[in-house]
Design a protein around this motif. Structure first.
Motif, PDB file in Angstrom:
ATOM      1  N   TYR A  58       0.727  -1.165   0.116  1.00 48.69           N
ATOM      2  CA  TYR A  58       0.156   0.085  -0.216  1.00 48.69           C
ATOM      3  C   TYR A  58       0.957   1.092   0.019  1.00 48.69           C
ATOM      4  O   TYR A  58       0.571   2.127  -0.607  1.00 48.69           O
ATOM      5  N   GLU A  62       0.750   4.086  -2.772  1.00 49.34           N
ATOM      6  CA  GLU A  62       0.396   5.483  -2.118  1.00 49.34           C
ATOM      7  C   GLU A  62       1.657   6.292  -3.044  1.00 49.34           C
ATOM      8  O   GLU A  62       1.474   7.494  -3.741  1.00 49.34           O
ATOM      9  N   SER A  69      -4.248   7.151   1.267  1.00 49.84           N
ATOM     10  CA  SER A  69      -4.903   6.688   2.694  1.00 49.84           C
ATOM     11  C   SER A  69      -5.637   8.052   3.253  1.00 49.84           C
ATOM     12  O   SER A  69      -5.008   9.146   3.261  1.00 49.84           O
ATOM     13  N   THR A  75      -7.588   2.857   2.489  1.00 44.74           N
ATOM     14  CA  THR A  75      -6.978   3.240   1.591  1.00 44.74           C
ATOM     15  C   THR A  75      -8.071   3.297   0.115  1.00 44.74           C
ATOM     16  O   THR A  75      -8.606   2.238   0.219  1.00 44.74           O
TER      17      THR A  75
END
Length: 129
Positions: A58, A62, A69, A75
């Motif tokens: 994640y 990102e 987030s 998310t």
């Protein structure tokens, strides 16, 4: 959300497998801006991997602008993710190109061509251009 499948014995790190699958789902429109990804704990449990592995995926997503987030919502696919899913190199392909790619995958699977071989064929075709 599209199903994520990881190969624990693959030489490709699990976090990279997760990152690549989410990026691909965004690129073809299976995941759209605003779609929520599972909580890292839930996905880790479902995949049988460590929470830190999902969190790293994640974090990479990102950093690439594919997800963001948010407090309270978790998310989600970023607003401009369709254009950045391929690392910011190009916008999301037109729908007819995605449809043809899906047809190619279906034809390859019907013919028994392994995914890795199909990817090599596509890369070879790209190199010809």
């Amino acid at each position: 959300m599209t199903e994520i499948v990881v190969a624990l014995r693959s030489p490709v790190p699990v976090y990279e497998q997760i990152r690549a699958q989410v990026t691909a789902a965004v690129a073809v429109g299976t995941l759209a801006p605003g779609d929520r990804l599972p909580a890292s704990r839930d996905l880790a449990r479902d995949l049988g991997v460590a929470v830190g592995t999902v969190q790293r995926a994640y974090k990479e997503l990102e950093a690439g602008g594919v997800v963001e987030s948010r407090r309270r919502t978790g998310t989600v696919v970023a607003a401009g993710a369709g254009a950045t899913a391929s690392g910011g190199r190009a916008p999301r392909p037109p729908a007819d190109v995605v449809a043809r790619a899906r047809a190619l995958v279906e034809a390859a699977r019907t013919a028994g061509v392994p995914d890795e071989v199909l990817i090599d064929v596509v890369r070879g075709s790209l190199a010809e251009r």
